[in-house]
Design a protein around this motif. Structure first.
Motif, PDB file in Angstrom:
ATOM      1  N   LEU A 359     -14.620 -51.519   8.450  1.00  0.00           N
ATOM      2  CA  LEU A 359     -14.166 -52.650   9.266  1.00  0.00           C
ATOM      3  C   LEU A 359     -15.284 -53.666   9.473  1.00  0.00           C
ATOM      4  N   ARG A 360     -16.477 -53.175   9.750  1.00  0.00           N
ATOM      5  CA  ARG A 360     -17.605 -54.087   9.999  1.00  0.00           C
ATOM      6  C   ARG A 360     -17.977 -54.872   8.745  1.00  0.00           C
ATOM      7  N   GLU A 361     -17.955 -54.200   7.608  1.00  0.00           N
ATOM      8  CA  GLU A 361     -18.354 -54.862   6.373  1.00  0.00           C
ATOM      9  C   GLU A 361     -17.296 -55.841   5.874  1.00  0.00           C
ATOM     10  N   SER A 362     -16.040 -55.463   5.987  1.00  0.00           N
ATOM     11  CA  SER A 362     -14.969 -56.302   5.440  1.00  0.00           C
ATOM     12  C   SER A 362     -14.611 -57.463   6.344  1.00  0.00           C
ATOM     13  N   GLY A 363     -14.743 -57.264   7.679  1.00  0.00           N
ATOM     14  CA  GLY A 363     -14.333 -58.307   8.620  1.00  0.00           C
ATOM     15  C   GLY A 363     -12.835 -58.504   8.660  1.00  0.00           C
ATOM     16  N   ARG A 364     -12.073 -57.493   8.189  1.00  0.00           N
ATOM     17  CA  ARG A 364     -10.615 -57.618   8.150  1.00  0.00           C
ATOM     18  C   ARG A 364      -9.964 -56.455   8.893  1.00  0.00           C
ATOM     19  N   CYS A 365      -8.646 -56.548   9.035  1.00  0.00           N
ATOM     20  CA  CYS A 365      -7.844 -55.501   9.662  1.00  0.00           C
ATOM     21  C   CYS A 365      -6.622 -55.262   8.780  1.00  0.00           C
ATOM     22  N   ILE A 366      -5.986 -54.127   8.993  1.00  0.00           N
ATOM     23  CA  ILE A 366      -4.719 -53.869   8.304  1.00  0.00           C
ATOM     24  C   ILE A 366      -3.859 -52.996   9.208  1.00  0.00           C
ATOM     25  N   ASP A 367      -2.580 -53.356   9.351  1.00  0.00           N
ATOM     26  CA  ASP A 367      -1.686 -52.641  10.258  1.00  0.00           C
ATOM     27  C   ASP A 367      -1.088 -51.422   9.582  1.00  0.00           C
ATOM     28  N   GLN A 368      -0.806 -50.391  10.373  1.00  0.00           N
ATOM     29  CA  GLN A 368      -0.354 -49.130   9.816  1.00  0.00           C
ATOM     30  C   GLN A 368       1.058 -49.206   9.238  1.00  0.00           C
ATOM     31  N   GLU A 369       1.814 -50.243   9.594  1.00  0.00           N
ATOM     32  CA  GLU A 369       3.166 -50.359   9.052  1.00  0.00           C
ATOM     33  C   GLU A 369       3.167 -50.514   7.533  1.00  0.00           C
ATOM     34  N   CYS A 370       1.994 -50.801   6.942  1.00  0.00           N
ATOM     35  CA  CYS A 370       1.898 -50.891   5.482  1.00  0.00           C
ATOM     36  C   CYS A 370       2.132 -49.544   4.801  1.00  0.00           C
ATOM     37  N   TRP A 371       1.876 -48.459   5.509  1.00  0.00           N
ATOM     38  CA  TRP A 371       2.037 -47.131   4.909  1.00  0.00           C
ATOM     39  C   TRP A 371       2.516 -46.150   5.970  1.00  0.00           C
TER      40      TRP A 371
END
Length: 393
Positions: A359-371
């Motif tokens: 998370l720190r390196e990418s600077g992004r998020c992803i929601d669990q509804e994807c999987w």
């Protein structure tokens, strides 16, 4: 840091950037021994659990001062007690406390102790109200505590709504105030947390689950409950909205209400109930699956305070992490997540060593509804760095 906490009144996470103004010793010290001494002092503070230390990923030849060190407040009460911190409170509160000290105005069990509490912990609701009106409210609350002792009574938010013109949340997290007004322990309880539980289907009655999996979001809970797969065929799936699932009162019979999704054998539900309240099956593995963002992992950290061996659920987080390494995910500010606080340390090795660094390196998020809804995302060619991280996952 504690002054910031006083001003926030519990409305936001408290952080303190250790810049040259906040910690000049760190930035003025040039010798390796001097820097090591300050770093050791900070680490000893972190080990208390009252704060965590957040830093950027270290680079060659950087010192701690170069890594944007930031303290995150975790337990303001414990830190205040240790340091002897006494908040001044806003001017209106100091004046109100002085007026409430007039003889005969307060009719409560211990007026001096209550005034001391209000000095340390002002109630924003009272701002701008005359002392006489405030005294009427406090006296009425004390009377309610005295007249309902020893018999079923109101939930705390019902009591608040009755005495604060329909505002149900004024007394939230005011246990000390209620005690000083004469309330007994659990006399005005918080409303039970509602847990929605899906137990696996089985021919045997109980217990028919081999692991307990807490799920952050309702959509994913329903997806996994409707379409059982091998990875969670024998899991008890549990949904509780957001951070509520991490509350400590979860393990008390009066602190949680259980609801069953679908048909569940009475012996199986009894087995789960006994596990939840610590009466049986105490060695069952416990996992958590939520969004791959700082808030999701903060829930994991809090859940571990109740279930000490709880871990990030590898199948779900592995799928999300792999997608993020392939270039998927969204910027925190695009989803109103820019104010989320890095938990720093959760205690779960996989979360601390893989997920948080990602998370720190990418600077992004992803929601669990994807999987497990197939992760049907637009293909992005992974970079060399992404492939390397994916290999680690």
């Amino acid at each position: 840091m504690l002054n910031k906490a006083d001003r926030s009144q519990g409305q936001r996470a408290i952080t303190l950037k250790l810049d040259a103004k906040a910690l000049p010793e760190l930035h003025a010290t040039q010798t390796p021994d001097g820097l090591a001494s300050i770093a050791a002092l900070l680490q000893s503070l972190v080990q208390t659990g009252w704060v965590t230390l957040r830093t950027q990923k270290p680079r060659p030849f950087q010192t701690l001062a170069d890594q944007d060190p930031t303290l995150v407040l975790e337990d303001a009460d414990a830190l205040a007690l240790w340091s002897g911190h006494q908040p001044d409170g806003p001017k209106w509160s100091r004046e109100l406390v002085k007026q409430l000290g007039m003889p005969g105005l307060l009719k409560v069990p211990d007026a001096p102790a209550l005034l001391d509490y209000l000095q340390r912990n002002p109630l924003p609701w009272f701002a701008g109200l005359p002392a006489g009106e405030v005294a009427q409210v406090l006296n009425a609350l004390a009377a309610a505590c005295a007249t309902t002792t020893g018999r079923p009574t109101l939930f705390l938010r019902e009591l608040s709504a009755r005495h604060f013109k329909g505002h149900s949340k004024v007394l939230d997290k005011r246990e000390e105030c209620m005690r000083l007004l004469g309330a007994e322990a659990d006399q005005f309880p918080e409303v039970p947390i509602q847990l929605l539980v899906c137990l696996p289907e089985a021919d045997i009655a109980a217990p028919n689950f081999a692991e307990v999996l807490f799920i952050e979001n309702l959509v994913t809970f329903e997806r996994m409950a409707m379409h059982r797969q091998a990875g969670w065929a024998h899991n008890a799936l549990v949904f509780a909205s957001g951070f509520k699932g991490a509350a400590r009162r979860l393990r008390q019979p009066q602190g949680a209400s259980l609801y069953w999704r679908g048909q569940a054998h009475a012996m199986a539900t009894e087995a789960f109930t006994q596990w939840l309240y610590g009466q049986a099956h105490t060695g069952l593995p416990v996992s958590f699956y939520g969004d791959l963002d700082f808030a999701g992992l903060q829930i994991l950290a809090q859940l571990r305070q109740t279930f000490v061996h709880c871990e990030a659920w590898r199948p779900g987080y592995g799928a999300l992490a792999t997608a993020m390494q392939a270039g998927h995910g969204h910027a925190p500010e695009s989803a109103g997540k820019e104010a989320q606080t890095d938990p720093g340390h959760t205690g779960c090795p996989h979360a601390d060593q893989v997920l948080l660094p990602l998370l720190r390196e990418s600077g992004r998020c992803i929601d669990q509804e994807c999987w497990p809804a197939d992760l049907n995302l637009t293909t992005v060619e992974p970079t060399h760095e992404h492939r390397h991280r994916q290999a680690q996952l």
